[in-house]
Design a protein around this motif. Structure first.
Motif, PDB file in Angstrom:
ATOM      1  N   ASP A 298      -3.643 -11.478  28.163  1.00  0.00           N
ATOM      2  CA  ASP A 298      -4.213 -12.290  27.427  1.00  0.00           C
ATOM      3  C   ASP A 298      -5.643 -11.305  27.599  1.00  0.00           C
TER       4      ASP A 298
ATOM      5  N   PRO B 133       5.933 -17.512  29.164  1.00  0.00           N
ATOM      6  CA  PRO B 133       4.633 -17.999  30.623  1.00  0.00           C
ATOM      7  C   PRO B 133       5.395 -16.918  31.527  1.00  0.00           C
TER       8      PRO B 133
ATOM      9  N   HIS C 255       4.326 -15.948  36.287  1.00  0.00           N
ATOM     10  CA  HIS C 255       3.347 -17.014  37.284  1.00  0.00           C
ATOM     11  C   HIS C 255       1.669 -15.820  36.572  1.00  0.00           C
ATOM     12  N   HIS C 256       1.916 -14.859  36.583  1.00  0.00           N
ATOM     13  CA  HIS C 256       0.493 -15.001  36.131  1.00  0.00           C
ATOM     14  C   HIS C 256      -0.026 -15.335  34.510  1.00  0.00           C
ATOM     15  N   GLN C 257      -1.155 -16.071  35.011  1.00  0.00           N
ATOM     16  CA  GLN C 257      -1.991 -16.625  33.982  1.00  0.00           C
ATOM     17  C   GLN C 257      -2.111 -15.790  32.813  1.00  0.00           C
ATOM     18  N   LYS C 258      -3.011 -14.350  33.155  1.00  0.00           N
ATOM     19  CA  LYS C 258      -3.366 -13.047  32.181  1.00  0.00           C
ATOM     20  C   LYS C 258      -1.682 -12.669  31.439  1.00  0.00           C
TER      21      LYS C 258
END
Length: 646
Positions: free
Chosen positions: A533, A585, A587-590
């Protein structure tokens, strides 16, 4: 007679001149000690005359001189015990006052104990208890008053002498960090700033003051607050300020030519010269980012006590990976780079670490040398950051892009399989997505090779190496990025050159990018292409305007901005996914996984070998045609290779 008056006036003026007073050395401790003893004697005299005017009568156990000597000797003992004479009077603090209280009160307690012991032994007291208490009280008050007077007079003189030369400054924040900063600014010598206010974002303390300076509510724009305080400098000392609010403050400051400063870590402060410790905001501080939280346990599990090999180790990305990998205690780090001087500098930087560092000058295109390294050092983890990345240069040297970006990656990937490396992390770029230039296409071919090799080995049941690819955009401050270029151009007085007024790019900081590389490398199961991201894209012309303003100049007046046209192979915008890609996705949002169409390894390997053959023969046209065949989405822009596009 007039001559004598002039002479005396000159001597007096010279003696009490600003320069003499400001550079006057600290008094020796024995002088301070002597002054304190004199103050205690005065306190005793005041007490004696006060008691004499009342109805109290002194005991006849000892005469006046004997009593005074005992009090003085006791006080001297506790002056030594608490080192009350050790402080610098003009810089006295609350701690110095506390030491005075301990010394005088301890003296009072000791004399009280002596008084009652003598009473029980001899049946008579030595001291009158009210007199003892008043002696303690007057001694403490006079000693403290002396220090306060010296401190205040010295500060008043300094303020008055520097009043016309100081710049008014405001601190954003009212917490302990802000107060420590304010004290450092006030104590600085020679002074540069005059603190005129604090700004409180919570609007809670606006009827109060700190250090006799008003607290202003942030209920109106920053420029109006600073204008009311006649200030043109702002320090953001609030570490918990929301990023959106900080960006708003920065924009307001830049728009109204307010100098914006940031506070370093407190341990890095130079309190004697705090203005040198304050730093101007840099463009890296303005990225709207939340702090990245790493899964340290998983990364540590992968790297601790392992041998880690990093290619391109002396580059901006590679060297930061080295620094971050050190935090996870590998047994050994192998630094591979062909650039002698940067590798030497990195080796010197790491000379004091306890982990074994093995710097090797090597070229990733030299498979024989790489094989000797793998065979002798047996790495468990490989981070492949070595690459040619400058778009215009690779557009004119396509075969070199193939040798380094494709052949180099192939060599390392093949050796990783041969020597059973546990994890291989390939660092790619967003320019590999729908490439418009040779550099991006070469990185996309390398991505395809690594991914197809991983899938092929899994299918054959022969895989012991997990291959992971990471893909991200421009890295602020890295070698060749626009930020160092713009900084250099600003320092030279301009102009700043941009290629197009509408060009936009995604940006990350170097530490941020490398943190995500480590995280992706630890979480990968093999064959994935991880994308990050990158936040919101930044318009390059806006970046240029902000950097000019942060440097204290006015765009187009002090520093010109010139549009020089798109370079060969350059896009207006970069992408992180191809048109046919989707994301999954993690587990890390970025971090996300790009689901691209995968290639057949056998046929791709044949294409790559043919590509290498054309590169060796320096047959550029055939080489680029072959690249476009391997990467069908490779469509050249502003390049002589556009003629090969359908």
């Amino acid at each position: 007679m007039n001559s004598n008056k002039t002479s005396y006036k000159s001597i007096f003026s010279d003696l009490f001149s600003k320069d003499k007073i400001l550079h006057f050395g600290y008094l020796p401790r024995w002088i301070i000690f002597s002054i304190d003893i004199a103050i205690v004697i005065i306190a005793n005299i005041v007490t004696y005359f006060l008691i004499s005017q009342l109805t109290f009568k002194y005991y006849n156990t000892l005469d006046l001189t004997g009593r005074a000597l005992i009090i003085l000797a006791t006080q001297i003992f506790f002056f030594f015990a608490f080192k009350t004479y050790a402080g610098i009077i003009r810089h006295s603090t609350l701690n110095d006052g506390y030491n005075l209280f301990k010394a005088t009160f301890s003296s009072f307690l000791a004399l009280t104990v002596l008084n009652y012991v003598h009473f029980y032994k001899a049946g008579a007291k030595i001291f009158l208890m009210p007199a003892l208490f008043l002696t303690f009280l007057f001694s403490f008050i006079f000693l403290l008053f002396f220090r306060i007077v010296v401190k205040v007079v010295y500060q008043i003189y300094l303020d008055a002498s520097n009043q016309n030369n100081l710049e008014n400054i405001v601190i954003y924040g009212t917490d302990s960090n802000a107060i420590s900063l304010a004290n450092a600014i006030n104590a600085e010598y020679p002074k540069r700033y005059k603190l005129v206010g604090f700004i409180d974002k919570y609007n809670k303390n606006t009827t109060k003051t700190i250090l006799n300076v008003p607290i202003i509510s942030h209920d109106k724009s920053i420029e109006k607050i600073l204008d009311s305080l006649d200030a043109k400098n702002l320090i953001i000392a609030d570490k918990n300020i929301p990023s959106k609010l900080q960006l708003l403050i920065v924009d307001q400051c830049l728009q109204h030519n307010i100098k914006l400063l940031k506070v370093p870590v407190v341990m890095d402060w130079n309190t004697k010269k705090i203005s040198n410790s304050l730093k101007t905001f840099e463009i890296l501080d303005l990225l709207d980012r939340k702090q990245i939280v790493l899964d340290n346990s998983k990364i540590s599990q992968q790297i601790t006590n392992k041998v880690v090999l990093i290619t391109g180790a002396a580059g901006s990305i590679g060297s930061e990976i080295v620094r971050q990998v050190l935090n996870f205690s590998p047994s050994k780090i192998i630094l591979i780079d062909q650039a002698e001087t940067p590798l030497h500098q990195l080796t010197l930087e790491l000379s004091k670490v306890t982990i074994e560092i093995v710097p090797i000058i090597a070229d990733v295109r030299d498979k024989e040398q790489l094989e000797r390294i793998f065979k002798s050092l047996n790495p468990h983890f490989v981070f492949h950051a070595a690459a040619y990345k400058h778009v215009p240069l690779m557009e004119t040297n396509p075969n070199q892009a193939i040798f380094t970006n494709v052949v180099g990656t192939k060599n390392l990937a093949d050796l990783a399989v041969k020597f059973k490396v546990e994890r291989f992390v390939f660092i790619s770029t967003d320019k590999a997505v729908n490439p418009s230039n040779v550099m991006g296409a070469s990185k996309r071919i390398a991505e395809k090779y690594v991914q197809s090799l991983s899938i092929y080995l899994d299918q054959m049941g022969e895989s012991s190496t997990k291959f992971i690819t990471t893909r991200f955009g421009n890295v602020l401050g890295s070698n060749g990025s626009v930020v160092p270029l713009f900084t250099k151009q600003i320092n030279e007085g301009g102009p700043i050159t941009i290629t197009h007024p509408d060009i936009i790019r995604y940006f990350m900081t170097i530490p941020e990018a490398c943190q995500l590389v480590l995280e992706a490398g630890a979480m990968g199961n093999g064959s994935e292409i991880f994308i990050f991201d990158m936040g919101k894209p930044v318009k390059i012309i806006d970046l240029a305007h902000k950097m000019i303003k942060l440097a204290g100049y006015v765009p187009e007046e002090d520093i010109k901005i010139e549009v020089v046209g798109l370079r060969p192979g350059e896009k207006l915008y970069e992408e992180l996914l191809t048109d046919a890609s989707t994301t999954l996705p993690t587990h890390h949002q970025k971090i996300m996984i790009a689901k691209d169409i995968t290639e057949n390894y056998i046929s791709l390997n044949e294409d790559v070998l043919e590509l290498i053959n054309w590169a060796n023969e320096n047959n550029i046209d055939t080489l680029v045609k072959k690249m476009k065949q391997i990467v069908p989405e490779f469509v050249s822009l502003n390049s002589k290779f556009e003629k090969f596009d359908n």
